[in-house]
Write a protein that holds these residues in place. Structure first.
Motif, PDB file in Angstrom:
ATOM      1  N   ALA A 276      50.457   4.647 -11.028  1.00  0.00           N
ATOM      2  CA  ALA A 276      50.642   5.864 -10.245  1.00  0.00           C
ATOM      3  C   ALA A 276      51.453   6.928 -10.980  1.00  0.00           C
ATOM      4  CB  ALA A 276      51.319   5.524  -8.916  1.00  0.00           C
ATOM      5  N   ARG A 277      52.184   6.534 -12.022  1.00  0.00           N
ATOM      6  CA  ARG A 277      53.045   7.488 -12.726  1.00  0.00           C
ATOM      7  C   ARG A 277      52.453   7.923 -14.071  1.00  0.00           C
ATOM      8  NH1 ARG A 277      59.285   5.900 -12.294  1.00  0.00           N
ATOM      9  NH2 ARG A 277      59.428   8.159 -12.118  1.00  0.00           N
ATOM     10  N   LEU A 278      51.273   7.437 -14.412  1.00  0.00           N
ATOM     11  CA  LEU A 278      50.694   7.758 -15.712  1.00  0.00           C
ATOM     12  C   LEU A 278      50.281   9.223 -15.810  1.00  0.00           C
ATOM     13  CD1 LEU A 278      48.578   4.565 -16.479  1.00  0.00           C
ATOM     14  CD2 LEU A 278      50.801   5.233 -17.414  1.00  0.00           C
ATOM     15  N   ALA A 279      49.814   9.802 -14.701  1.00  0.00           N
ATOM     16  CA  ALA A 279      49.442  11.222 -14.736  1.00  0.00           C
ATOM     17  C   ALA A 279      50.658  12.077 -15.059  1.00  0.00           C
ATOM     18  CB  ALA A 279      48.831  11.634 -13.398  1.00  0.00           C
ATOM     19  N   GLY A 280      51.780  11.794 -14.400  1.00  0.00           N
ATOM     20  CA  GLY A 280      52.997  12.539 -14.699  1.00  0.00           C
ATOM     21  C   GLY A 280      53.497  12.298 -16.101  1.00  0.00           C
ATOM     22  N   ALA A 281      53.330  11.062 -16.596  1.00  0.00           N
ATOM     23  CA  ALA A 281      53.789  10.748 -17.948  1.00  0.00           C
ATOM     24  C   ALA A 281      52.977  11.495 -18.995  1.00  0.00           C
ATOM     25  CB  ALA A 281      53.704   9.241 -18.190  1.00  0.00           C
ATOM     26  N   SER A 282      51.645  11.512 -18.847  1.00  0.00           N
ATOM     27  CA  SER A 282      50.823  12.228 -19.828  1.00  0.00           C
ATOM     28  C   SER A 282      51.106  13.722 -19.795  1.00  0.00           C
ATOM     29  CB  SER A 282      49.339  11.966 -19.555  1.00  0.00           C
ATOM     30  OG  SER A 282      48.937  12.525 -18.312  1.00  0.00           O
ATOM     31  N   THR A 283      51.379  14.270 -18.607  1.00  0.00           N
ATOM     32  CA  THR A 283      51.729  15.690 -18.510  1.00  0.00           C
ATOM     33  C   THR A 283      53.056  15.972 -19.195  1.00  0.00           C
ATOM     34  OG1 THR A 283      50.548  15.846 -16.391  1.00  0.00           O
ATOM     35  CG2 THR A 283      52.111  17.594 -16.904  1.00  0.00           C
ATOM     36  N   ALA A 284      54.050  15.099 -18.979  1.00  0.00           N
ATOM     37  CA  ALA A 284      55.357  15.289 -19.616  1.00  0.00           C
ATOM     38  C   ALA A 284      55.246  15.195 -21.133  1.00  0.00           C
ATOM     39  CB  ALA A 284      56.342  14.238 -19.097  1.00  0.00           C
ATOM     40  N   LEU A 285      54.432  14.264 -21.634  1.00  0.00           N
ATOM     41  CA  LEU A 285      54.253  14.143 -23.079  1.00  0.00           C
ATOM     42  C   LEU A 285      53.576  15.379 -23.664  1.00  0.00           C
ATOM     43  CD1 LEU A 285      53.145  10.407 -23.319  1.00  0.00           C
ATOM     44  CD2 LEU A 285      55.278  11.382 -24.189  1.00  0.00           C
ATOM     45  N   SER A 286      52.618  15.940 -22.940  1.00  0.00           N
ATOM     46  CA  SER A 286      51.940  17.146 -23.422  1.00  0.00           C
ATOM     47  C   SER A 286      52.891  18.336 -23.462  1.00  0.00           C
ATOM     48  CB  SER A 286      50.739  17.466 -22.526  1.00  0.00           C
ATOM     49  OG  SER A 286      49.773  16.437 -22.576  1.00  0.00           O
ATOM     50  N   ILE A 287      53.722  18.476 -22.421  1.00  0.00           N
ATOM     51  CA  ILE A 287      54.691  19.576 -22.397  1.00  0.00           C
ATOM     52  C   ILE A 287      55.711  19.407 -23.520  1.00  0.00           C
ATOM     53  CG2 ILE A 287      56.587  20.572 -21.049  1.00  0.00           C
ATOM     54  CD1 ILE A 287      54.954  20.067 -18.549  1.00  0.00           C
ATOM     55  N   ASN A 288      56.175  18.179 -23.716  1.00  0.00           N
ATOM     56  CA  ASN A 288      57.128  17.914 -24.788  1.00  0.00           C
ATOM     57  C   ASN A 288      56.546  18.297 -26.147  1.00  0.00           C
ATOM     58  OD1 ASN A 288      59.593  16.419 -25.967  1.00  0.00           O
ATOM     59  ND2 ASN A 288      57.872  15.351 -26.909  1.00  0.00           N
ATOM     60  N   ALA A 289      55.268  17.940 -26.369  1.00  0.00           N
ATOM     61  CA  ALA A 289      54.628  18.254 -27.648  1.00  0.00           C
ATOM     62  C   ALA A 289      54.511  19.760 -27.854  1.00  0.00           C
ATOM     63  CB  ALA A 289      53.246  17.598 -27.712  1.00  0.00           C
ATOM     64  N   GLN A 290      54.131  20.481 -26.799  1.00  0.00           N
ATOM     65  CA  GLN A 290      53.978  21.932 -26.922  1.00  0.00           C
ATOM     66  C   GLN A 290      55.301  22.615 -27.217  1.00  0.00           C
ATOM     67  OE1 GLN A 290      51.912  23.403 -23.381  1.00  0.00           O
ATOM     68  NE2 GLN A 290      50.295  24.055 -24.762  1.00  0.00           N
ATOM     69  N   LEU A 291      56.316  22.272 -26.439  1.00  0.00           N
ATOM     70  CA  LEU A 291      57.618  22.907 -26.633  1.00  0.00           C
ATOM     71  C   LEU A 291      58.192  22.571 -28.001  1.00  0.00           C
ATOM     72  CD1 LEU A 291      59.401  22.525 -23.167  1.00  0.00           C
ATOM     73  CD2 LEU A 291      58.689  24.648 -24.278  1.00  0.00           C
ATOM     74  N   ALA A 292      58.132  21.302 -28.367  1.00  0.00           N
ATOM     75  CA  ALA A 292      58.715  20.883 -29.645  1.00  0.00           C
ATOM     76  C   ALA A 292      57.998  21.541 -30.824  1.00  0.00           C
ATOM     77  CB  ALA A 292      58.661  19.366 -29.773  1.00  0.00           C
ATOM     78  N   ALA A 293      56.656  21.606 -30.759  1.00  0.00           N
ATOM     79  CA  ALA A 293      55.913  22.241 -31.844  1.00  0.00           C
ATOM     80  C   ALA A 293      56.253  23.723 -31.947  1.00  0.00           C
ATOM     81  CB  ALA A 293      54.416  22.052 -31.629  1.00  0.00           C
ATOM     82  N   SER A 294      56.406  24.391 -30.814  1.00  0.00           N
ATOM     83  CA  SER A 294      56.741  25.819 -30.832  1.00  0.00           C
ATOM     84  C   SER A 294      58.149  26.042 -31.364  1.00  0.00           C
ATOM     85  CB  SER A 294      56.609  26.406 -29.421  1.00  0.00           C
ATOM     86  OG  SER A 294      55.283  26.310 -28.960  1.00  0.00           O
ATOM     87  N   VAL A 295      59.094  25.202 -30.942  1.00  0.00           N
ATOM     88  CA  VAL A 295      60.466  25.324 -31.447  1.00  0.00           C
ATOM     89  C   VAL A 295      60.493  25.078 -32.956  1.00  0.00           C
ATOM     90  CG1 VAL A 295      62.765  24.290 -31.390  1.00  0.00           C
ATOM     91  CG2 VAL A 295      61.559  24.756 -29.259  1.00  0.00           C
ATOM     92  N   GLY A 296      59.793  24.029 -33.410  1.00  0.00           N
ATOM     93  CA  GLY A 296      59.774  23.735 -34.835  1.00  0.00           C
ATOM     94  C   GLY A 296      59.160  24.848 -35.650  1.00  0.00           C
ATOM     95  N   THR A 297      58.061  25.420 -35.169  1.00  0.00           N
ATOM     96  CA  THR A 297      57.422  26.530 -35.878  1.00  0.00           C
ATOM     97  C   THR A 297      58.347  27.731 -35.963  1.00  0.00           C
ATOM     98  OG1 THR A 297      55.237  25.779 -35.141  1.00  0.00           O
ATOM     99  CG2 THR A 297      55.414  28.053 -35.916  1.00  0.00           C
ATOM    100  N   ALA A 298      59.011  28.046 -34.845  1.00  0.00           N
ATOM    101  CA  ALA A 298      59.927  29.196 -34.837  1.00  0.00           C
ATOM    102  C   ALA A 298      61.102  28.965 -35.781  1.00  0.00           C
ATOM    103  CB  ALA A 298      60.426  29.445 -33.414  1.00  0.00           C
ATOM    104  N   VAL A 299      61.686  27.774 -35.732  1.00  0.00           N
ATOM    105  CA  VAL A 299      62.856  27.482 -36.573  1.00  0.00           C
ATOM    106  C   VAL A 299      62.494  27.562 -38.047  1.00  0.00           C
ATOM    107  CG1 VAL A 299      64.449  25.649 -37.273  1.00  0.00           C
ATOM    108  CG2 VAL A 299      64.075  26.121 -34.847  1.00  0.00           C
ATOM    109  N   LEU A 300      61.398  26.924 -38.439  1.00  0.00           N
ATOM    110  CA  LEU A 300      61.022  26.913 -39.856  1.00  0.00           C
ATOM    111  C   LEU A 300      60.553  28.290 -40.325  1.00  0.00           C
ATOM    112  CD1 LEU A 300      59.266  23.444 -40.221  1.00  0.00           C
ATOM    113  CD2 LEU A 300      61.631  24.078 -40.654  1.00  0.00           C
ATOM    114  N   SER A 301      59.959  29.079 -39.417  1.00  0.00           N
ATOM    115  CA  SER A 301      59.596  30.450 -39.782  1.00  0.00           C
ATOM    116  C   SER A 301      60.831  31.275 -40.084  1.00  0.00           C
ATOM    117  CB  SER A 301      58.802  31.104 -38.645  1.00  0.00           C
ATOM    118  OG  SER A 301      57.580  30.445 -38.425  1.00  0.00           O
ATOM    119  N   VAL A 302      61.861  31.122 -39.252  1.00  0.00           N
ATOM    120  CA  VAL A 302      63.108  31.870 -39.467  1.00  0.00           C
ATOM    121  C   VAL A 302      63.787  31.406 -40.754  1.00  0.00           C
ATOM    122  CG1 VAL A 302      65.414  32.278 -38.553  1.00  0.00           C
ATOM    123  CG2 VAL A 302      63.441  32.370 -37.035  1.00  0.00           C
TER     124      VAL A 302
END
Length: 474
Positions: free
Chosen positions: A409-435
């Motif tokens: 019952a919690r797998l839908a929420g888990a996959s959503t949380a993992l997707s959000i984590n990946a998006q945010l982390a990738a964006s933060v990493g791209t911004a940091v390394l660009s700077v």
């Protein structure tokens, strides 16, 4: 007395449904096909921006919104994935996402000006944002818990290989045909995926048919999706310009952070939030997220460095730069298949922590080689392949370990949380390394520093990996 005869194996009755392995293979085939389209479209357009600018007679700053609109729409819809799966069922949510993405692709290919292309790219993003979390949740539900790693290894292929294949494929289509083909190529793939989804995906009953169906968290919907979109926009804009203090960058970044923080505070107190943050109370899931956050920052953030290095420092074409990055992507995909199967038997703590260390070593070698004037290209490619081995040992094994013991019952929420984590982390990493690269200068010394920062981020993932389970499954 008659001798006892061995019992005959009981065969499943006709129409009883496919065996678990067969059902898993069907789900994986459909999900990989659909997710590959979405991931490719995140990067495939980047190589066509200049051609689009010339075709529409629009400035490059305007055309850049074709990529930004897709990313922002994708970020805004991902938080609704868990609710959509509960409300209409995973199968219907996936078919709807495929239909939106395919329709957006066809309309984008028919765009008549920059504004129409930007709008149709946003429609693509709305469909693409649901494909990954919904597909991953379906795969996790069908997979046998003891062999979840194998399924996750296959489901993760598009996420890791797509960013490498996208620029190469996009460059070939733009050079050999027209920019419209980078969107038209999705039409036959999307139609095939839709047909396979209707025929092969198992039917699931939506929670809306229950006596107490889940209600849409309207307040959360007004906080998290806009907060995600504003935050990612601010990070992307600040990374591009190397300045986070400008009003056009600072305002959306702060607004997004405030909305996200408000959602987090509220989600911990209401019974049915848009995103279930109580998952973080599970020690293994929290350790998995803690490993993936810094690792994803360093890994996906560093993807902008390779093409820039080969084109600016070595004077190569975009296609050649993409081809030189392909070996690392192939190594990631190959290693991930082996590691994803091993994680079903070995101690996750040892495998994932070792992966973080190997990836950090490879990134440090990249820092050394790119910072050395006249370094042999094969040395740089080899260093990227070492990093790829570590990435394959880390990413999907960490996701598998984080979700293996969660109830269905919690797998839908888990996959959503993992997707959000990946998006945010990738964006933060791209911004940091660009700077970092912009501040140090796009020269060997700048690339050395940027790759060194990425190596530190990969190594930080090992700290949380040490909190993963120390024993393998029987």
């Amino acid at each position: 007395m008659r001798a006892l005869r061995p019992a005959r194996p009981v065969r499943p009755a006709a129409g009883a449904g496919p065996a678990p392995a067969t059902a898993l293979h069907r789900v994986v085939a459909v999900v990989v096909l659909g997710t590959t389209m979405s991931v490719l479209d995140t990067t495939i357009v980047n190589v066509a921006l200049r051609r689009l600018s010339e075709s529409f007679g629009a400035p490059l700053e305007t055309i850049q919104w074709t990529a930004t609109a897709y990313t922002l729409a994708l970020a805004a819809v991902v938080p609704t994935a868990a609710w959509a799966m509960d409300r209409i069922g995973s199968r219907r949510a996936y078919v709807l996402a495929l239909a939106l993405f395919t329709l957006g692709s066809v309309l984008a290919a028919c765009a008549w000006d920059a504004a129409s292309l930007i709008a149709f790219r946003a429609l693509q993003g709305l469909g693409g944002g649901l494909l990954q979390p919904v597909g991953m949740a379906m795969g996790m539900r069908v997979a046998d818990r003891a062999r979840l790693g194998r399924a996750m290894g296959l489901l993760g292929l598009p996420i890791l290989v797509g960013p490498v294949a996208g620029p190469v494929l996009g460059g070939r289509l733009v050079d050999a045909a027209s920019w419209r083909w980078i969107f038209l190529i999705n039409l036959p793939v999307g139609v095939l995926a839709l047909v396979l989804a209707v025929v092969l995906l198992p039917r699931d009953a939506p929670a809306a048919g229950r006596p107490d169906p889940p209600r849409l968290d309207l307040s959360g919907l007004l906080m998290l999706p806009p907060g995600m979109a504003l935050l990612l926009y601010g990070l992307a804009r600040g990374g591009e310009r190397g300045d986070f203090a400008a009003p056009g960058t600072l305002a959306p970044t702060l607004a997004g952070a405030v909305l996200a923080a408000a959602f987090v505070r509220r989600a911990l107190t209401v019974p049915a939030p848009l995103l279930d943050l109580r998952l973080l109370r599970d020690r293994t899931f929290a350790a998995g997220i803690g490993t993936l956050a810094p690792f994803t920052c360093g890994y996906f953030g560093s993807m902008l460095l390779g093409p820039l290095y080969w084109q600016q420092e070595r004077g190569l074409s975009a296609t050649a730069a993409g081809l030189l990055g392909a070996p690392a992507g192939l190594v990631v995909g190959t290693t991930m298949q082996v590691a994803a199967r091993r994680i079903d038997r070995v101690a996750p703590r040892r495998l994932v922590a070792a992966g973080c260390a190997v990836a950090a070593l490879g990134m440090a070698l990249l820092a050394w080689q790119t910072g050395t004037a006249g370094a042999a290209p094969w040395r740089i490619v080899a260093a990227g392949m070492v990093m790829g081995v570590g990435a394959g040992m880390t990413l999907m094994p960490a996701m598998t370990t984080a979700t293996r013991d969660l109830p269905a019952a919690r797998l839908a929420g888990a996959s959503t949380a993992l997707s959000i984590n990946a998006q945010l982390a990738a964006s933060v990493g791209t911004a940091v390394l660009s700077v970092v690269l912009g501040a140090a200068g796009p020269d060997p010394a700048g690339f050395r520093l940027a790759y060194a920062v990425a190596a530190v981020l990969l190594a930080l993932g090992a700290l949380s990996a040490l909190r993963l389970p120390g024993r393998g499954r029987a």
